[in-house]
Write a protein that holds these residues in place. Structure first.
Motif, PDB file in Angstrom:
ATOM      1  N   ARG A   1       0.812  -1.214   0.000  1.00 30.18           N
ATOM      2  CA  ARG A   1       0.000   0.000   0.000  1.00 30.18           C
ATOM      3  C   ARG A   1       0.846   1.264   0.000  1.00 30.18           C
ATOM      4  O   ARG A   1       2.038   1.230   0.277  1.00 30.18           O
ATOM      5  CB  ARG A   1      -0.958  -0.008   1.191  1.00 30.18           C
ATOM      6  N   ARG A   2       0.181   2.371  -0.327  1.00 30.65           N
ATOM      7  CA  ARG A   2       0.835   3.672  -0.354  1.00 30.65           C
ATOM      8  C   ARG A   2       0.839   4.244   1.051  1.00 30.65           C
ATOM      9  O   ARG A   2      -0.217   4.369   1.682  1.00 30.65           O
ATOM     10  CB  ARG A   2       0.071   4.606  -1.286  1.00 30.65           C
ATOM     11  N   ASN A   3       2.036   4.571   1.568  1.00 34.85           N
ATOM     12  CA  ASN A   3       2.160   5.136   2.901  1.00 34.85           C
ATOM     13  C   ASN A   3       2.929   6.447   2.824  1.00 34.85           C
ATOM     14  O   ASN A   3       4.041   6.485   2.304  1.00 34.85           O
ATOM     15  CB  ASN A   3       2.925   4.174   3.816  1.00 34.85           C
ATOM     16  N   VAL A   4       2.342   7.520   3.350  1.00 31.47           N
ATOM     17  CA  VAL A   4       3.060   8.797   3.404  1.00 31.47           C
ATOM     18  C   VAL A   4       3.832   8.823   4.717  1.00 31.47           C
ATOM     19  O   VAL A   4       3.243   8.801   5.796  1.00 31.47           O
ATOM     20  CB  VAL A   4       2.084   9.990   3.322  1.00 31.47           C
ATOM     21  N   LEU A   5       5.164   8.816   4.626  1.00 27.05           N
ATOM     22  CA  LEU A   5       6.007   8.697   5.815  1.00 27.05           C
ATOM     23  C   LEU A   5       6.330  10.059   6.421  1.00 27.05           C
ATOM     24  O   LEU A   5       6.299  10.235   7.631  1.00 27.05           O
ATOM     25  CB  LEU A   5       7.296   7.954   5.455  1.00 27.05           C
ATOM     26  N   MET A   6       6.653  11.012   5.565  1.00 32.26           N
ATOM     27  CA  MET A   6       6.869  12.398   6.022  1.00 32.26           C
ATOM     28  C   MET A   6       6.099  13.286   5.066  1.00 32.26           C
ATOM     29  O   MET A   6       6.200  13.128   3.850  1.00 32.26           O
ATOM     30  CB  MET A   6       8.356  12.779   5.945  1.00 32.26           C
ATOM     31  N   ARG A   7       5.298  14.213   5.659  1.00 32.55           N
ATOM     32  CA  ARG A   7       4.572  15.151   4.797  1.00 32.55           C
ATOM     33  C   ARG A   7       5.007  16.561   5.149  1.00 32.55           C
ATOM     34  O   ARG A   7       4.918  16.971   6.294  1.00 32.55           O
ATOM     35  CB  ARG A   7       3.057  14.988   4.957  1.00 32.55           C
ATOM     36  N   ASP A   8       5.484  17.287   4.165  1.00 34.80           N
ATOM     37  CA  ASP A   8       5.981  18.656   4.381  1.00 34.80           C
ATOM     38  C   ASP A   8       6.936  18.692   5.579  1.00 34.80           C
ATOM     39  O   ASP A   8       6.884  19.603   6.405  1.00 34.80           O
ATOM     40  CB  ASP A   8       4.811  19.626   4.604  1.00 34.80           C
ATOM     41  N   GLY A   9       7.757  17.670   5.687  1.00 31.47           N
ATOM     42  CA  GLY A   9       8.767  17.623   6.736  1.00 31.47           C
ATOM     43  C   GLY A   9       8.306  17.027   8.050  1.00 31.47           C
ATOM     44  O   GLY A   9       9.116  16.759   8.940  1.00 31.47           O
ATOM     45  N   VAL A  10       6.998  16.793   8.198  1.00 31.27           N
ATOM     46  CA  VAL A  10       6.475  16.280   9.472  1.00 31.27           C
ATOM     47  C   VAL A  10       6.381  14.747   9.419  1.00 31.27           C
ATOM     48  O   VAL A  10       5.834  14.184   8.466  1.00 31.27           O
ATOM     49  CB  VAL A  10       5.087  16.883   9.788  1.00 31.27           C
ATOM     50  N   LEU A  11       6.937  14.100  10.448  1.00 30.43           N
ATOM     51  CA  LEU A  11       6.928  12.641  10.503  1.00 30.43           C
ATOM     52  C   LEU A  11       5.506  12.130  10.721  1.00 30.43           C
ATOM     53  O   LEU A  11       4.863  12.459  11.723  1.00 30.43           O
ATOM     54  CB  LEU A  11       7.855  12.164  11.628  1.00 30.43           C
ATOM     55  N   GLN A  12       5.005  11.336   9.765  1.00 29.02           N
ATOM     56  CA  GLN A  12       3.620  10.865   9.798  1.00 29.02           C
ATOM     57  C   GLN A  12       3.457   9.484  10.426  1.00 29.02           C
ATOM     58  O   GLN A  12       2.455   9.195  11.062  1.00 29.02           O
ATOM     59  CB  GLN A  12       3.063  10.794   8.362  1.00 29.02           C
ATOM     60  N   MET A  13       4.405   8.617  10.174  1.00 26.78           N
ATOM     61  CA  MET A  13       4.201   7.214  10.588  1.00 26.78           C
ATOM     62  C   MET A  13       5.505   6.431  10.480  1.00 26.78           C
ATOM     63  O   MET A  13       6.468   6.893   9.866  1.00 26.78           O
ATOM     64  CB  MET A  13       3.176   6.550   9.669  1.00 26.78           C
ATOM     65  N   PHE A  14       5.513   5.265  11.116  1.00 27.10           N
ATOM     66  CA  PHE A  14       6.588   4.299  10.908  1.00 27.10           C
ATOM     67  C   PHE A  14       6.015   3.154  10.079  1.00 27.10           C
ATOM     68  O   PHE A  14       4.802   2.963  10.016  1.00 27.10           O
ATOM     69  CB  PHE A  14       7.112   3.777  12.243  1.00 27.10           C
ATOM     70  N   ILE A  15       6.888   2.401   9.457  1.00 23.79           N
ATOM     71  CA  ILE A  15       6.425   1.259   8.663  1.00 23.79           C
ATOM     72  C   ILE A  15       6.487  -0.016   9.510  1.00 23.79           C
ATOM     73  O   ILE A  15       7.355  -0.158  10.366  1.00 23.79           O
ATOM     74  CB  ILE A  15       7.253   1.105   7.374  1.00 23.79           C
ATOM     75  N   HIS A  16       5.544  -0.917   9.247  1.00 24.14           N
ATOM     76  CA  HIS A  16       5.429  -2.103  10.084  1.00 24.14           C
ATOM     77  C   HIS A  16       5.157  -3.387   9.316  1.00 24.14           C
ATOM     78  O   HIS A  16       4.469  -3.382   8.295  1.00 24.14           O
ATOM     79  CB  HIS A  16       4.267  -1.928  11.074  1.00 24.14           C
ATOM     80  N   SER A  17       5.666  -4.466   9.881  1.00 26.63           N
ATOM     81  CA  SER A  17       5.195  -5.806   9.552  1.00 26.63           C
ATOM     82  C   SER A  17       4.129  -6.133  10.601  1.00 26.63           C
ATOM     83  O   SER A  17       3.891  -5.342  11.514  1.00 26.63           O
ATOM     84  CB  SER A  17       6.348  -6.805   9.668  1.00 26.63           C
ATOM     85  N   SER A  18       3.524  -7.319  10.514  1.00 30.27           N
ATOM     86  CA  SER A  18       2.514  -7.638  11.529  1.00 30.27           C
ATOM     87  C   SER A  18       3.174  -7.782  12.904  1.00 30.27           C
ATOM     88  O   SER A  18       2.593  -7.409  13.920  1.00 30.27           O
ATOM     89  CB  SER A  18       1.763  -8.917  11.156  1.00 30.27           C
ATOM     90  N   TYR A  19       4.421  -8.278  12.926  1.00 29.62           N
ATOM     91  CA  TYR A  19       5.115  -8.448  14.209  1.00 29.62           C
ATOM     92  C   TYR A  19       5.400  -7.098  14.860  1.00 29.62           C
ATOM     93  O   TYR A  19       5.059  -6.860  16.014  1.00 29.62           O
ATOM     94  CB  TYR A  19       6.420  -9.237  14.007  1.00 29.62           C
ATOM     95  N   SER A  20       6.033  -6.195  14.094  1.00 32.82           N
ATOM     96  CA  SER A  20       6.386  -4.906  14.701  1.00 32.82           C
ATOM     97  C   SER A  20       5.121  -4.120  15.041  1.00 32.82           C
ATOM     98  O   SER A  20       5.089  -3.372  16.023  1.00 32.82           O
ATOM     99  CB  SER A  20       7.306  -4.109  13.779  1.00 32.82           C
TER     100      SER A  20
END
Lengths: 485, 450
Positions: B303-322
């Motif tokens: 899927r499409r994940n926006v990680l940083m938007r306009d310099g702001v940290l949005q999310m971390f990426i994960h597997s089901s374990y993490s």
């Protein structure tokens, strides 16, 4: 269908040390090699590999990974003129091998054709080491126990150690090489490796420490090496770096600790002395045999016969017995490293440096264990005689652009030298230099030779195990890539 | 490569293994078959031609919170039982981990993409060889100072099937190809190197002329390069270099590393961690990306994940374990390995700016264009955040590129570099890598030379 490899998967993980020739019918190999030449090729070769491996990993205090694997297959190489055809298959039946030989032959086809027979010479059975404890004979629980010991030891060093990961892996690779020139050889290569990564957290952020231990030997590696001690070293490295200051920038004298800097030679000249790069004019060392290319202090050896070292091999992956080759003697370039094709083109003997990552890869010229012999200086005097500079106690990886000779290597543990003494720890960074210049700039060479940790050398997408070593030495000027003025 | 799909056969194997699960046992099976072709041309002849087939099976077993894995590089019938037995044995040795477990189906729909190209599958071998020779000829025809190290063509097709006791069942096939040329330019006893490449869904889409031109330009423009003076400066990262930089940044956003205290960005969600001009997106559903894919390493929809938007940290990426550890949901970023899946970005891209590289350079009085980096793996530590790499490129003076420079390093920290980004180019380049290329302008970098 006649099975070329007699044992099926019934013995998948119950491994014993029998050489592959006991499981393969030589007459099948001869037919496969003949099929490889059916389109008129002048050379055909079969490389069979049977590799079993176990690995276990601990992270965050838990044993997260216990993995077993087996890779088994054959690579068939056919050479017609300057063209090499290569096919590989995991199907080791005679029909599978013949199909691969046909594909390789078609790929190398240059017309002609004919019927060939192959007469093998006496079989060479060159086992790289005499393994005392075959890793498969050791309970996996014992391997897992080592992980926990290392984890506990690293964490007990200091409360600032916030994370530890530990890895154990062993592999037993049995290979057989036969070719249309009559070469018929086998080797069994057992390797065992142990790695520790520690993370320390302090006011200035996180720092890491890394130690590894790897040998071409079995589980007896742990008889003489204490994983707790190794783990403690990794932890201390991370702790020391918590007070590290940014590394300097610009050109400075650099002293490199014994047993930590062989990668410098691997990059500064090792790759540049590989005959395939030389032949294509992609090495600054082309046409320089007989010339002074380094400080007269430097004698550089590549030695695949160093039993137990990480880059040791009994035979290379083209079936030739490994050798000790002097590449640079007292600063004079004496020899390049050769594989079958490049040696054949020059009508000269190869040097046991034809290696490949696995049966699915073509062989090419690779190093084995590459090291510089001892000098005469007391290492402490080398530091005392350096008014200011950088002392590198542990090196990371490196890279080289062989055509220009520019190379880099990382420093993972380094200190300032001020007034002839080792002082403040430095943050990580790369050092950069030009191979021929740096070799000439080695102005002090210690008498404390040591081999370094296990390495993986990458070239053209293939990784092979290599070793390196050197005594403490000084390079009078190297550019250090820090951020401090 | 075969145009005939055998994914059904692979799915049947995966299903059979999973069906052997005992009560309370979780099993995941991944079965694959791949074919690769590799052509290398040198001086008008085929130097080597590789036709390679591989296959394999990976099994993961989780029992009582313990995980074990096993793999074999074969689809030999007799191997299946052994691989499962071995994974079970290994599971007895793992630690009990309350978060261990396979991915639960999450209902996220797979974004349909054309990952299999029939024209590539049917492409004649002779034409693959011919186009590689053509690339060499084109490159040699541009500048007499240029020699060829090698001209290469590579393609791969992979069929795979995946099954788990959680009810995930997916199979599919993908193929891809690219061609590249590695060049040497000589002048006055000096040699410099360059490269160029072309990507496409199938070989007729390759822009061989551009690949040849890039290979020549990169090598020749470094001729006469000198070692620069040490100073702080502004750098323009060439698209290829930016792609490596983005991959490193992506690795710091790994949710497992965050949970285990190894990320410089832990506890910083919602904060400005980069310049406002920087938006970082992981989007394997964009089929223009070379590493575009439909499922992740645990069988969940990519899927499409926006990680940083306009310099702001949005999310971390994960597997089901993490994700389980962090009490969140998988982001579809599990990465397959021979053991337990890891976490990683699949196809990074950035929000584009408006200027070409030339226009970006025109805004810089004093700086350096970084054409290539050397040793980025040995000089960057994603945990401490230190960044130091060897480099070569062209000085920038008064808005235009000037003399070539080499044998220097550029250094900063990952955090400072992100904050010091002043512009992102519009010059997007889809590279044969897992991150896109685009020019990136970064201030206040230490260039270390003489």
């Amino acid at each position: 269908m006649h099975g070329a490899v007699a044992n099926g998967f019934s013995r998948l993980f119950g491994m014993t040390m029998t050489d592959l020739s006991h499981e393969i019918d030589a007459s099948i190999l001869a037919r496969v090699l003949a099929a490889g030449r059916a389109t008129g090729a002048d050379f055909s070769e079969i490389y069979i590999e049977d590799k079993r491996s176990t690995s276990a990993g601990l992270d965050d205090g838990k044993v997260e990974q216990v993995t077993s694997g087996r890779d088994r297959g054959a690579g068939i190489r056919v050479i017609a003129g300057d063209t090499t055809g290569f096919a590989h298959t995991a199907d080791l039946s005679e029909s599978g091998l013949l199909a691969a030989a046909g594909a390789a032959a078609a790929a190398a086809a240059q017309g002609g054709g004919g019927v060939y027979t192959v007469a093998f010479g006496p079989m060479v059975r060159q086992s790289v080491n005499s393994v005392r404890v075959v890793p498969s004979s050791v309970a996996k629980s014992r391997k897992v126990e080592l992980l926990m010991q290392a984890n506990d030891a690293a964490r007990s060093i200091d409360g600032a150690i916030v994370q530890v990961s530990v890895g154990y892996a062993d592999s037993m690779k049995r290979i057989l090489v036969a070719n249309s020139d009559g070469v018929f050889a086998t080797d069994e290569q057992v390797r065992t490796i142990f790695r520790i990564n520690a993370v320390a957290n302090g006011d200035s952020g996180m720092q890491t420490g890394y130690e590894s231990l790897g040998h071409t030997m079995g589980f007896e590696m742990f008889d003489d090496n204490d994983v707790a001690e190794l783990a403690a070293r990794a932890a201390r490295q991370a702790i020391v770096k918590l007070r590290a200051r940014p590394a300097p920038s610009g050109a400075v004298p650099v002293v490199i600790k014994c047993g930590s800097g062989g990668v410098l030679f691997h990059e500064a000249c090792g790759h540049g002395l590989e005959a395939d790069l030389v032949a294509k004019g992609a090495s600054v060392y082309k046409d320089r045999r007989g010339e002074l290319v380094a400080s007269p202090l430097v004698t550089l050896i590549d030695d695949g016969t160093m039993t137990a070292e990480w880059g040791a091999i009994g035979i290379d992956d083209e079936g030739h017995v490994s050798k000790r080759n002097v590449l640079i003697e007292n600063g004079v370039l004496t020899e390049y490293m050769w594989d079958y094709i490049r040696a054949r083109n020059e009508s000269r003997p190869q040097t046991g440096n034809g290696r490949r990552q696995s049966y699915s890869h073509l062989p090419m010229v690779r190093m084995t264990n590459t090291f510089v012999l001892n000098g005469t200086q007391d290492p402490e005097d080398i530091i005392k005689n350096t008014p200011s500079g950088v002392y590198v106690a542990k090196l990371g990886g490196g890279s080289v652009e062989t055509a220009t000779g520019d190379f880099v290597f990382g420093m993972t543990e380094a200190y300032l030298i001020e007034n002839g003494e080792i002082t403040e720890p430095l943050r990580e960074g790369n050092l950069i230099g030009n191979g021929p210049q740096v070799l000439k700039d080695i102005d002090l060479l210690g008498n404390d030779f040591a081999m370094g940790g296990p390495g993986t050398c990458g070239k053209d997408g293939q990784g092979v195990p290599v070793g390196d070593g050197q005594p403490t030495l000084r390079v009078k000027s190297l550019t250090i890539g820090g951020t401090a003025a | 490569m075969s145009a005939v799909s055998t994914t059904g056969e692979l799915q049947a194997i995966a299903d059979r293994i999973v069906a052997q699960a005992k009560k309370g046992e979780q099993i995941e099976a991944f079965v694959s078959r791949a074919h690769e072709t590799e052509v290398r041309v040198y001086e008008g002849d085929v130097e080597h031609f590789v036709s390679a087939q591989s296959q394999g099976i990976n099994v993961r077993v989780i029992s009582n919170g313990r995980t074990g894995t096993s793999y074999a590089g074969t689809l030999d019938e007799s191997a299946f039982a052994e691989v499962l037995a071995e994974a079970r044995e290994n599971a007895e040795l793992g630690s009990v981990d309350e978060w261990a477990g396979l991915a639960e189906p999450d209902g996220v729909a797979v974004v349909e993409q054309e990952l299999w190209n029939e024209k590539l599958a049917a492409y004649p071998t002779a034409r693959k060889i011919e186009l590689t020779k053509e690339l060499e000829r084109l490159t040699l025809g541009i500048d007499s100072r240029v020699r060829i190290d090698s001209a290469d063509y590579s393609d791969a097709s992979v069929e795979s099937a995946f099954a788990t006791t959680k009810g995930i069942r997916v199979s599919g096939r993908e193929n891809g190809c690219y061609t590249s040329v590695s060049t040497l330019a000589d002048d006055n006893g000096e040699t410099q190197t360059g490269w160029g490449f072309a990507v496409g869904k199938y070989p007729d889409e390759f822009d061989l002329t551009k690949a040849a031109r890039d290979g020549v330009d990169r090598a020749t423009r470094l001729l006469g390069a000198v070692k620069p003076a040490t100073k702080r400066t502004t750098v323009v990262l060439d698209p290829f270099v930016t792609a490596s930089f983005l991959s490193i940044i992506g690795s710091t956003l790994n949710g497992e590393a965050v949970s285990k205290g190894r990320s410089i960005f832990a506890n910083r969600l919602g904060e400005a961690v980069a310049s406002p001009v920087f938006t970082l997106i992981d989007d394997p559903t964009d089929s223009r990306a070379y590493s575009a894919t439909d499922i992740d390493g645990e069988g969940l929809a990519a899927r499409r994940n926006v990680l940083m938007r306009d310099g702001v940290l949005q999310m971390f990426i994960h597997s089901s374990y993490s994700a389980r550890r962090a009490q969140t949901a998988s982001t579809g970023n599990a990465i397959r390995s021979n053991g337990t899946p890891g976490v990683g970005c699949l196809a990074l891209q950035v929000g584009l700016g408006t200027k070409s590289q030339q226009e970006l350079i025109a805004d810089i009085d004093d700086g350096v264009l970084i054409q290539s980096v050397l040793g980025i793996h040995s000089g960057v530590n994603a945990i401490s955040g230190d960044f130091s790499t060897g480099a070569s490129g062209l000085m920038i003076r008064n808005g235009v590129t000037a003399e070539p420079v080499r044998e220097f390093t550029i250094a900063s920290t990952l955090q400072r570099m992100l904050l010091d980004i002043v512009a992102v180019g519009a010059d997007i380049d889809w590279l044969p890598m897992s991150a896109v290329g685009v020019s990136l302008v970064i201030n206040d970098i230490t260039m270390s030379g003489v």
